[in-house]
Design a protein around this motif. Structure first.
Motif, PDB file in Angstrom:
ATOM      1  N   ILE A   1      -3.075   2.338  -3.852  1.00  0.00           N
ATOM      2  CA  ILE A   1      -2.590   3.708  -3.671  1.00  0.00           C
ATOM      3  C   ILE A   1      -3.679   4.613  -3.111  1.00  0.00           C
ATOM      4  N   PHE A   2      -3.325   5.329  -2.051  1.00  0.00           N
ATOM      5  CA  PHE A   2      -4.126   6.468  -1.601  1.00  0.00           C
ATOM      6  C   PHE A   2      -3.342   7.730  -1.919  1.00  0.00           C
ATOM      7  N   ALA A   3      -4.021   8.740  -2.492  1.00  0.00           N
ATOM      8  CA  ALA A   3      -3.333   9.980  -2.845  1.00  0.00           C
ATOM      9  C   ALA A   3      -4.220  11.189  -2.594  1.00  0.00           C
ATOM     10  N   GLY A   4      -3.588  12.280  -2.173  1.00  0.00           N
ATOM     11  CA  GLY A   4      -4.302  13.539  -2.034  1.00  0.00           C
ATOM     12  C   GLY A   4      -4.260  14.120  -0.640  1.00  0.00           C
ATOM     13  N   ALA A   5      -4.763  15.345  -0.540  1.00  0.00           N
ATOM     14  CA  ALA A   5      -4.820  16.061   0.729  1.00  0.00           C
ATOM     15  C   ALA A   5      -6.074  16.939   0.706  1.00  0.00           C
ATOM     16  N   CYS A   6      -6.069  18.052   1.423  1.00  0.00           N
ATOM     17  CA  CYS A   6      -7.250  18.910   1.474  1.00  0.00           C
ATOM     18  C   CYS A   6      -7.570  19.496   0.097  1.00  0.00           C
TER      19      CYS A   6
ATOM     20  N   ILE B   1       0.854  -1.186   0.000  1.00  0.00           N
ATOM     21  CA  ILE B   1       0.000   0.000   0.000  1.00  0.00           C
ATOM     22  C   ILE B   1       0.891   1.236   0.000  1.00  0.00           C
ATOM     23  N   LEU B   2       0.538   2.198  -0.831  1.00  0.00           N
ATOM     24  CA  LEU B   2       1.302   3.437  -0.941  1.00  0.00           C
ATOM     25  C   LEU B   2       0.407   4.619  -0.595  1.00  0.00           C
ATOM     26  N   VAL B   3       0.890   5.484   0.295  1.00  0.00           N
ATOM     27  CA  VAL B   3       0.182   6.712   0.650  1.00  0.00           C
ATOM     28  C   VAL B   3       0.994   7.899   0.146  1.00  0.00           C
ATOM     29  N   ILE B   4       0.333   8.764  -0.619  1.00  0.00           N
ATOM     30  CA  ILE B   4       0.967   9.964  -1.168  1.00  0.00           C
ATOM     31  C   ILE B   4       0.134  11.149  -0.688  1.00  0.00           C
ATOM     32  N   THR B   5       0.651  11.887   0.289  1.00  0.00           N
ATOM     33  CA  THR B   5      -0.163  12.951   0.870  1.00  0.00           C
ATOM     34  C   THR B   5       0.722  14.076   1.396  1.00  0.00           C
ATOM     35  N   GLY B   6       0.077  15.084   1.922  1.00  0.00           N
ATOM     36  CA  GLY B   6       0.787  16.261   2.414  1.00  0.00           C
ATOM     37  C   GLY B   6      -0.200  17.398   2.565  1.00  0.00           C
ATOM     38  N   HIS B   7       0.038  18.481   1.814  1.00  0.00           N
ATOM     39  CA  HIS B   7      -0.857  19.635   1.853  1.00  0.00           C
ATOM     40  C   HIS B   7      -1.327  19.970   0.438  1.00  0.00           C
ATOM     41  N   ASP B   8      -2.519  20.530   0.364  1.00  0.00           N
ATOM     42  CA  ASP B   8      -3.059  20.959  -0.921  1.00  0.00           C
ATOM     43  C   ASP B   8      -4.106  22.035  -0.661  1.00  0.00           C
ATOM     44  N   ALA B   9      -4.540  22.703  -1.711  1.00  0.00           N
ATOM     45  CA  ALA B   9      -5.608  23.698  -1.599  1.00  0.00           C
ATOM     46  C   ALA B   9      -6.038  24.110  -2.996  1.00  0.00           C
ATOM     47  N   TYR B  10      -7.330  24.364  -3.140  1.00  0.00           N
ATOM     48  CA  TYR B  10      -7.883  24.888  -4.391  1.00  0.00           C
ATOM     49  C   TYR B  10      -8.009  26.402  -4.288  1.00  0.00           C
ATOM     50  N   SER B  11      -7.569  27.114  -5.332  1.00  0.00           N
ATOM     51  CA  SER B  11      -7.679  28.569  -5.366  1.00  0.00           C
ATOM     52  C   SER B  11      -8.580  28.986  -6.516  1.00  0.00           C
ATOM     53  N   LYS B  12      -9.720  29.549  -6.175  1.00  0.00           N
ATOM     54  CA  LYS B  12     -10.671  29.997  -7.190  1.00  0.00           C
ATOM     55  C   LYS B  12     -10.065  31.057  -8.086  1.00  0.00           C
ATOM     56  N   ALA B  13      -9.141  31.836  -7.532  1.00  0.00           N
ATOM     57  CA  ALA B  13      -8.511  32.912  -8.302  1.00  0.00           C
ATOM     58  C   ALA B  13      -7.612  32.379  -9.408  1.00  0.00           C
TER      59      ALA B  13
ATOM     60  N   TYR C   1      -4.783  24.183  -8.317  1.00  0.00           N
ATOM     61  CA  TYR C   1      -4.540  23.499  -7.039  1.00  0.00           C
ATOM     62  C   TYR C   1      -3.066  23.597  -6.674  1.00  0.00           C
ATOM     63  N   ARG C   2      -2.801  23.686  -5.380  1.00  0.00           N
ATOM     64  CA  ARG C   2      -1.430  23.900  -4.908  1.00  0.00           C
ATOM     65  C   ARG C   2      -0.514  22.717  -5.227  1.00  0.00           C
ATOM     66  N   HIS C   3      -0.947  21.491  -4.903  1.00  0.00           N
ATOM     67  CA  HIS C   3      -0.063  20.333  -5.087  1.00  0.00           C
ATOM     68  C   HIS C   3      -0.719  19.155  -5.796  1.00  0.00           C
ATOM     69  N   SER C   4      -1.953  19.288  -6.270  1.00  0.00           N
ATOM     70  CA  SER C   4      -2.624  18.148  -6.910  1.00  0.00           C
ATOM     71  C   SER C   4      -1.832  17.601  -8.090  1.00  0.00           C
ATOM     72  N   LYS C   5      -1.255  18.487  -8.885  1.00  0.00           N
ATOM     73  CA  LYS C   5      -0.518  18.003 -10.067  1.00  0.00           C
ATOM     74  C   LYS C   5       0.706  17.184  -9.658  1.00  0.00           C
ATOM     75  N   HIS C   6       1.316  17.515  -8.514  1.00  0.00           N
ATOM     76  CA  HIS C   6       2.470  16.744  -8.041  1.00  0.00           C
ATOM     77  C   HIS C   6       2.021  15.378  -7.538  1.00  0.00           C
ATOM     78  N   PHE C   7       0.868  15.339  -6.874  1.00  0.00           N
ATOM     79  CA  PHE C   7       0.327  14.058  -6.441  1.00  0.00           C
ATOM     80  C   PHE C   7      -0.021  13.188  -7.651  1.00  0.00           C
ATOM     81  N   VAL C   8      -0.627  13.791  -8.672  1.00  0.00           N
ATOM     82  CA  VAL C   8      -0.999  13.060  -9.891  1.00  0.00           C
ATOM     83  C   VAL C   8       0.247  12.494 -10.571  1.00  0.00           C
ATOM     84  N   GLN C   9       1.285  13.312 -10.693  1.00  0.00           N
ATOM     85  CA  GLN C   9       2.534  12.849 -11.317  1.00  0.00           C
ATOM     86  C   GLN C   9       3.152  11.699 -10.519  1.00  0.00           C
TER      87      GLN C   9
END
Length: 292
Positions: free
Chosen positions: A206-211, A159-171, A181-189
């Motif tokens: 695999i579990f991946a992602g954060a807030c 099992i692999l966990v890929i996590t940390g911090h993330d955030a969506y910015s409407k701007a 998104y702050r780090h979604s693309k890094h998690f996807v890669q």
């Protein structure tokens, strides 16, 4: 007011709804800006320095009491689930308690990559409490894609966990735009690189992602479970409860997604996934090593 790195603060403009740690202070366009990590949620944010107020230990305990209660409830429900699984496996291994068999179990090994060392420690403490074999590695989210391949080769996790911090910015764009998104693309890669090593969904879970992470992209990249379908914040310990359920479910059984999510602190709005096999293996006989 003199705030420094790692101080716990609240945002006055948000009525201190979430506690944050200051991880950096910068000057942007002549304004002092603090970069913040959520204390209980896997959220990264920034705020004007003047908007922040320090939260003392007494207030922290009072404000986080709800989360501590939820953590205790989730842990209690999870241990009940594990006990039921163990009783069922014991029943099957002993042919309905008719025969006496000595058996042993090998839960799935976890490799947990986390962008936050404090969250990683909290997760490692919970893994240890639950009894899951795990290797935890602190790794900056941006560095995860280039490091994941060699880590899988070395640790060979189930099992692999890929996590940390993330955030969506409407701007920065629409909710469908991963660049907002702050780090979604890094998690996807990172998920894609992991799937190059182990393509089969049941050979490496695999579990991946954060807030607020881009859930759909993570699932399409090859994650079994991910955050966040409704783009809400997820609790720091949610990944542990997901992978623990997988780790203790026999490999011949499929896991219903709701069975995995129901004991998390966030639930289906913050977490989702696809039908997946468990990874627990049972063997016999069990011959304990005699004490010298």
């Amino acid at each position: 007011m003199d705030l420094k790195l790692m101080d716990v603060v609240g945002r006055q403009s948000h009525n201190c709804d979430i506690l944050f740690r200051i991880i950096d202070i910068r000057e942007i366009n002549g304004q002092k800006i603090a970069i913040l990590y959520g204390e209980d949620f896997r959220l990264i944010a920034d705020a004007p320095y003047y908007d922040l107020i320090p939260i003392n230990q007494t207030d922290r305990m009072r404000m986080t009491q709800e989360f501590r209660t939820l953590e205790e409830q989730s842990y209690r429900l999870f241990t009940q689930d594990v006990d039921l699984l163990k009783h069922r496996q014991e029943y099957e291994a002993t042919d309905g308690y008719v025969k006496s068999f000595n058996y042993f179990q090998i839960p799935g090994k976890v490799l947990h990559l986390d962008g936050d060392p404090n969250y990683l420690k909290k997760c490692m403490d919970l893994y240890d409490k639950i009894g899951i074999p795990v290797t935890g590695i602190h790794c900056n989210e941006k560095e995860m894609p280039e490091k994941i391949g060699q880590l899988i080769d070395y640790y060979r996790p189930d099992i692999l966990v890929i996590t940390g911090h993330d955030a969506y910015s409407k701007a920065k764009g629409k909710m469908t735009d991963i660049n907002a998104y702050r780090h979604s693309k890094h998690f996807v890669q990172t998920v894609r690189e992991a799937r190059r090593k182990v393509p089969h969904l049941d050979q490496l879970v695999i579990f991946a992602g954060a807030c607020q992470s881009h859930f759909e992209s993570l699932i399409h990249a090859g994650a079994n479970f991910a955050s966040s379908p409704s783009r809400i914040n997820i609790h720091a310990l949610d990944p542990v409860y997901i992978v623990a359920k997988i780790s203790f479910t026999p490999f011949m059984e499929r896991i219903n997604v709701w069975d995995v999510l129901r004991n998390t602190l966030t639930g289906e709005k913050g977490l989702g996934g696809i039908e997946t096999r468990g990874v627990l293996r049972t063997g016999m006989p069990y011959n304990p090593v005699p004490e010298e």
